[in-house]
Design an enzyme around this catalytic site. Sequence first.
Site, PDB file in Angstrom:
ATOM      1  N   ASP A  16       0.887  -1.440  -0.130  1.00 49.83           N
ATOM      2  CA  ASP A  16      -0.029  -0.216   0.096  1.00 49.83           C
ATOM      3  C   ASP A  16       0.984   1.256   0.046  1.00 49.83           C
ATOM      4  O   ASP A  16       1.864   1.388  -0.911  1.00 49.83           O
ATOM      5  CB  ASP A  16      -0.981  -0.006   1.252  1.00 49.83           C
ATOM      6  CG  ASP A  16      -2.142   0.874   1.104  1.00 49.83           C
ATOM      7  OD1 ASP A  16      -3.283   0.390   0.629  1.00 49.83           O
ATOM      8  OD2 ASP A  16      -1.819   1.994   1.707  1.00 49.83           O
TER       9      ASP A  16
ATOM     10  N   ASP B 188      -6.646  -8.107  -6.003  1.00 52.83           N
ATOM     11  CA  ASP B 188      -6.743  -6.622  -5.514  1.00 52.83           C
ATOM     12  C   ASP B 188      -6.480  -5.830  -6.851  1.00 52.83           C
ATOM     13  O   ASP B 188      -5.402  -5.465  -7.194  1.00 52.83           O
ATOM     14  CB  ASP B 188      -5.490  -6.309  -4.569  1.00 52.83           C
ATOM     15  CG  ASP B 188      -4.973  -4.825  -4.454  1.00 52.83           C
ATOM     16  OD1 ASP B 188      -6.276  -4.202  -4.190  1.00 52.83           O
ATOM     17  OD2 ASP B 188      -3.779  -4.385  -4.055  1.00 52.83           O
TER      18      ASP B 188
ATOM     19  N   HIS C 254      -6.499  -7.234  -1.016  1.00 51.73           N
ATOM     20  CA  HIS C 254      -5.312  -6.165  -0.992  1.00 51.73           C
ATOM     21  C   HIS C 254      -4.625  -6.241   0.277  1.00 51.73           C
ATOM     22  O   HIS C 254      -3.426  -6.104  -0.031  1.00 51.73           O
ATOM     23  CB  HIS C 254      -6.147  -4.750  -0.659  1.00 51.73           C
ATOM     24  CG  HIS C 254      -5.134  -3.563  -0.567  1.00 51.73           C
ATOM     25  ND1 HIS C 254      -4.352  -3.352  -1.739  1.00 51.73           N
ATOM     26  CD2 HIS C 254      -5.262  -2.786   0.429  1.00 51.73           C
ATOM     27  CE1 HIS C 254      -3.661  -1.961  -1.282  1.00 51.73           C
ATOM     28  NE2 HIS C 254      -3.918  -1.769  -0.027  1.00 51.73           N
TER      29      HIS C 254
END
Length: 318
Positions: free
Chosen positions: A124, A269, A299
């Site tokens: 991320d 994701d 994710h």
Amino acid sequence: MSAVRTPDERFADLAGWSREPSYAEVEAGDGSGPLRMAYVDAGPSDGPTVLLLHGQPTWSYLYRHVIDVLVAGGARVVAPDNIGFGRSDKPVLPYDYTLARHVGWTRSLVAGLDLRDVTLVCQDWGGPIGLSALAADPSRYRAVVAANTILHTASPDLAGRLTWAVHGEGESRVVIEEWLLDYLLHTQRAARLRASDFVAGGTAVRPSKEVLAAYDAPFPSEEHSAGLRQMTALLPLTRNDVGAEIGRRTMAFLGEWERPFLTCYSDGDPATRGWETVFRDHVPGAAGLPHRVLEGAGHFLQEDAGPEFARNVLDLLG
């Protein structure tokens, strides 16, 4: 810079989490003043060092299963909480948060702890932050594991390569995935944000209510949530954004990076899908490595496939 700290009792008896925090004073490098950053330091001090960087809206708790496997494999693990998240200090004004400062705070921690021969693991926002910190001080790093992350560049050459489009077109247009805009607007308009909602939506198997509560623990009030809300507002959606400029500089550096660069993404994701190929094609150090796509993970692959993900990191440590 005015900042608050989440009371320690918010972190008592969290599901599956018994790691005690350490603390370091960090500086962004722009004169904004020191802040206290929390981090986990686990495993043998003489083991290979692995730096685990999280993104939004999580904290080092996200890596709990990964930490267990890495420590059992003989690695030293350093897992910080970004400023504004976890046990770290939380500036109360949203405008005190910038991508450049997040990079600076991370660099300050790495330098302050004098970490060397580091394997960077980033997911991320841990990618834009960590990879930019690496580009500014590459001598401290030996390898990278990129997991469900991107580099914000908005470059036109990304057209057709990403499931969630974010790229320039022509001289003055951009193409942006509608879901991404919906997500950004929600974080700015919602009266209250709950980190657990994003974690639940970003996993293939919904975590238990006790685990989800651990993600909400750092944010007892709106005063504690400025960084949680502002990080999404920092998303560079155009080539003119200062964050996109940072991303392009980092991407240019990675075009010369010849040390190992492993991608370990998941098959669930869409927000980052395509970036694993962009990195593999762009970074010389990615050539010949056993890149992975983990099946049945969302994710937050650390929640869905933490031990499997960690074993790939250990394999890279060799």
